[in-house]
Motif scaffolding. Structure first.
Motif, mmCIF file in Angstrom:
data_model
loop_
_atom_site.group_PDB
_atom_site.id
_atom_site.type_symbol
_atom_site.label_atom_id
_atom_site.label_comp_id
_atom_site.label_asym_id
_atom_site.label_seq_id
_atom_site.Cartn_x
_atom_site.Cartn_y
_atom_site.Cartn_z
ATOM 1 N N GLU A 184 0.815 -1.222 0.000
ATOM 2 C CA GLU A 184 0.000 0.000 0.000
ATOM 3 C C GLU A 184 0.848 1.271 0.000
ATOM 4 O O GLU A 184 0.328 2.368 -0.255
ATOM 5 N N LEU A 185 2.130 1.124 0.285
ATOM 6 C CA LEU A 185 3.014 2.285 0.201
ATOM 7 C C LEU A 185 3.146 2.786 -1.236
ATOM 8 O O LEU A 185 3.446 3.958 -1.457
ATOM 9 N N TRP A 186 2.938 1.906 -2.183
ATOM 10 C CA TRP A 186 3.364 2.160 -3.554
ATOM 11 C C TRP A 186 2.210 2.318 -4.536
ATOM 12 O O TRP A 186 2.409 2.236 -5.741
ATOM 13 N N THR A 187 1.012 2.577 -4.059
ATOM 14 C CA THR A 187 -0.143 2.657 -4.945
ATOM 15 C C THR A 187 -0.292 4.012 -5.628
ATOM 16 O O THR A 187 -1.094 4.152 -6.546
ATOM 17 N N HIS A 188 0.440 5.027 -5.170
ATOM 18 C CA HIS A 188 0.380 6.370 -5.746
ATOM 19 C C HIS A 188 1.804 6.863 -6.028
ATOM 20 O O HIS A 188 2.768 6.347 -5.445
ATOM 21 N N PRO A 189 1.964 7.851 -6.892
ATOM 22 C CA PRO A 189 3.297 8.431 -7.118
ATOM 23 C C PRO A 189 3.934 8.872 -5.808
ATOM 24 O O PRO A 189 3.256 9.367 -4.901
ATOM 25 N N VAL A 190 5.239 8.694 -5.721
ATOM 26 C CA VAL A 190 5.974 8.903 -4.474
ATOM 27 C C VAL A 190 7.093 9.914 -4.696
ATOM 28 O O VAL A 190 7.866 9.808 -5.647
ATOM 29 N N ASP A 191 7.187 10.879 -3.766
ATOM 30 C CA ASP A 191 8.253 11.887 -3.831
ATOM 31 C C ASP A 191 9.500 11.461 -3.068
ATOM 32 O O ASP A 191 10.613 11.819 -3.445
ATOM 33 N N LYS A 192 9.313 10.760 -1.955
ATOM 34 C CA LYS A 192 10.469 10.335 -1.162
ATOM 35 C C LYS A 192 10.127 9.074 -0.390
ATOM 36 O O LYS A 192 8.959 8.761 -0.143
ATOM 37 N N VAL A 193 11.179 8.342 -0.014
ATOM 38 C CA VAL A 193 11.071 7.153 0.832
ATOM 39 C C VAL A 193 11.929 7.387 2.063
ATOM 40 O O VAL A 193 13.046 7.915 1.961
ATOM 41 N N LEU A 194 11.409 7.017 3.236
ATOM 42 C CA LEU A 194 12.168 7.135 4.486
ATOM 43 C C LEU A 194 12.439 5.752 5.035
ATOM 44 O O LEU A 194 11.555 4.877 5.038
ATOM 45 N N LEU A 195 13.670 5.554 5.509
ATOM 46 C CA LEU A 195 14.118 4.271 6.018
ATOM 47 C C LEU A 195 14.413 4.364 7.510
ATOM 48 O O LEU A 195 15.015 5.344 7.966
ATOM 49 N N ARG A 196 14.009 3.346 8.250
ATOM 50 C CA ARG A 196 14.396 3.215 9.653
ATOM 51 C C ARG A 196 14.835 1.787 9.922
ATOM 52 O O ARG A 196 14.293 0.844 9.334
ATOM 53 N N HIS A 197 15.807 1.671 10.814
ATOM 54 C CA HIS A 197 16.340 0.363 11.213
ATOM 55 C C HIS A 197 16.331 0.303 12.729
ATOM 56 O O HIS A 197 16.715 1.267 13.398
ATOM 57 N N ARG A 198 15.878 -0.803 13.258
ATOM 58 C CA ARG A 198 15.715 -0.917 14.711
ATOM 59 C C ARG A 198 17.039 -0.836 15.469
ATOM 60 O O ARG A 198 17.066 -0.418 16.635
ATOM 61 N N HIS A 199 18.136 -1.243 14.849
ATOM 62 C CA HIS A 199 19.397 -1.351 15.590
ATOM 63 C C HIS A 199 20.549 -0.569 14.961
ATOM 64 O O HIS A 199 21.493 -0.209 15.665
ATOM 65 N N LEU A 200 20.494 -0.304 13.677
ATOM 66 C CA LEU A 200 21.593 0.364 12.990
ATOM 67 C C LEU A 200 21.438 1.871 13.107
ATOM 68 O O LEU A 200 20.349 2.411 12.906
ATOM 69 N N GLY A 201 22.513 2.562 13.455
ATOM 70 C CA GLY A 201 22.476 4.013 13.577
ATOM 71 C C GLY A 201 22.226 4.691 12.240
ATOM 72 O O GLY A 201 22.470 4.124 11.160
ATOM 73 N N ASP A 202 21.747 5.928 12.310
ATOM 74 C CA ASP A 202 21.373 6.649 11.094
ATOM 75 C C ASP A 202 22.546 6.837 10.139
ATOM 76 O O ASP A 202 22.388 6.683 8.919
ATOM 77 N N ASP A 203 23.715 7.202 10.650
ATOM 78 C CA ASP A 203 24.856 7.439 9.773
ATOM 79 C C ASP A 203 25.255 6.154 9.042
ATOM 80 O O ASP A 203 25.585 6.187 7.852
ATOM 81 N N LEU A 204 25.231 5.028 9.760
ATOM 82 C CA LEU A 204 25.574 3.758 9.129
ATOM 83 C C LEU A 204 24.515 3.336 8.123
ATOM 84 O O LEU A 204 24.841 2.799 7.054
ATOM 85 N N LEU A 205 23.252 3.558 8.442
ATOM 86 C CA LEU A 205 22.183 3.225 7.506
ATOM 87 C C LEU A 205 22.286 4.090 6.252
ATOM 88 O O LEU A 205 22.141 3.586 5.127
ATOM 89 N N ALA A 206 22.554 5.374 6.420
ATOM 90 C CA ALA A 206 22.700 6.252 5.261
ATOM 91 C C ALA A 206 23.882 5.829 4.403
ATOM 92 O O ALA A 206 23.794 5.825 3.163
ATOM 93 N N ALA A 207 24.983 5.448 5.044
ATOM 94 C CA ALA A 207 26.154 5.010 4.287
ATOM 95 C C ALA A 207 25.856 3.734 3.501
ATOM 96 O O ALA A 207 26.262 3.594 2.339
ATOM 97 N N ALA A 208 25.149 2.789 4.125
ATOM 98 C CA ALA A 208 24.781 1.561 3.425
ATOM 99 C C ALA A 208 23.861 1.864 2.243
ATOM 100 O O ALA A 208 24.014 1.295 1.154
ATOM 101 N N ALA A 209 22.906 2.761 2.448
ATOM 102 C CA ALA A 209 21.993 3.129 1.365
ATOM 103 C C ALA A 209 22.754 3.777 0.215
ATOM 104 O O ALA A 209 22.475 3.510 -0.967
ATOM 105 N N GLU A 210 23.724 4.629 0.517
ATOM 106 C CA GLU A 210 24.514 5.270 -0.530
ATOM 107 C C GLU A 210 25.304 4.237 -1.324
ATOM 108 O O GLU A 210 25.401 4.320 -2.560
ATOM 109 N N GLU A 211 25.872 3.244 -0.628
ATOM 110 C CA GLU A 211 26.631 2.206 -1.315
ATOM 111 C C GLU A 211 25.744 1.400 -2.263
ATOM 112 O O GLU A 211 26.141 1.064 -3.382
#
Length: 280
Positions: free
Chosen positions: A155-182
């Motif tokens: 249901e997240l994807w039924t309409h056009p989307v401008d941005k996606v936000l990611l959260r991880h229960r245990h991984l810090g934001d900087d590490l998650l952002a770095a993984a996403a960039e890779e």
């Protein structure tokens, strides 16, 4: 001079040093409770009295900041929203430009990020002035009013989307952002805009590209712009401006890159700098 510029810069005069003051909202111009202090209001009045333009540059989508801008700031001119993806005429309640994600492509990238780091909780911002903030059930233990909690991730994807936000229960934001960039490379833009707010945006979108688009429309230059921010998503903004100011509460990376460090947003840091730059 456009109608948007006239609304924010009625006198036509300009400060000797800066003609534009570009401010982030959350963590910068606004206090933690989203209020605007009397001191900050007075400082913004100094900016206007000097003939300079106050331009809001926010990660919030246009759909999520109209009331905030009109009611808290009495702001009715042009705003750069959605991390630079949208140019929004607040007074007319009209999007001048906007950028959206390729949904199949970004879904595949999200799956690849999850393969790299483990299960993710997701949110999307759907496109347009009637856009929604849709979240998976585990995205936040206390969902905000107005969020739509979906029953199934599809249901997240039924309409056009401008941005996606990611959260991880245990991984810090900087590490998650770095993984996403890779994982994403140049396919989408990755930024970190706040606690638990790692974002995927259309490729090439940043606050700098949004501010540059506003500059072309309104006719100002980087050299005559002072910009304020607090998070890594503000790095392009501060880098584009002639003078970049990090709030005292800013992320460490922004503090390293800024030309100046102001007091925190709770201490009216924007006002403290503007009082010096725009003396009575």
């Amino acid at each position: 001079m456009t109608s948007q510029q006239t609304a924010q810069n009625p006198s036509g005069r300009t400060s000797a040093r800066f003609s534009v003051v570009a401010t982030d909202l959350d963590g910068t111009l606004l206090r933690r409770d989203l209020s605007v202090s009397d001191r900050t209001r007075a400082a913004l009045a100094r900016v206007r009295d000097a003939g300079a333009l106050h331009l809001v540059i926010t990660g919030r989508p246009a759909a999520g900041c109209r009331a905030l801008l009109l009611e808290r700031l009495e702001y009715s001119g042009l705003a750069v929203c959605g991390q630079g993806a949208q140019l929004y005429d607040v007074g007319a309640d009209r999007l001048l430009t906007s950028a959206t994600l390729d949904r199949p492509a970004v879904r595949a990238l999200v799956d690849r990020i999850a393969e790299r780091v483990g299960p993710l909780e997701l949110a999307v911002v759907t496109s347009g002035l009637d856009g929604e903030f849709r979240v998976t059930p585990g995205f936040d233990d206390d969902p905000w009013c107005g969020w739509r909690v979906v029953g199934h991730p599809d249901e997240l994807w039924t309409h056009p989307v401008d941005k996606v936000l990611l959260r991880h229960r245990h991984l810090g934001d900087d590490l998650l952002a770095a993984a996403a960039e890779e994982v994403c490379g140049d396919a989408v833009a990755v930024t970190h805009s706040g606690e638990n707010m790692v974002e995927l945006l259309p490729a090439g979108v940043s606050k700098a590209t949004g501010l540059a688009a506003a500059a072309r429309l309104l006719g100002f230059t980087a050299e005559r712009t002072v910009a304020f921010g607090d998070m890594p998503n503000d790095i392009p903004l501060l880098s584009w401006a002639g003078h970049g100011v990090a709030m005292g509460n800013a992320h460490a990376e922004l503090l390293r890159r800024a030309d100046e460090i102001a007091p925190t947003n709770e201490e009216d840091g924007v006002a403290a700098v503007l009082e010096r730059l725009f003396p009575v």
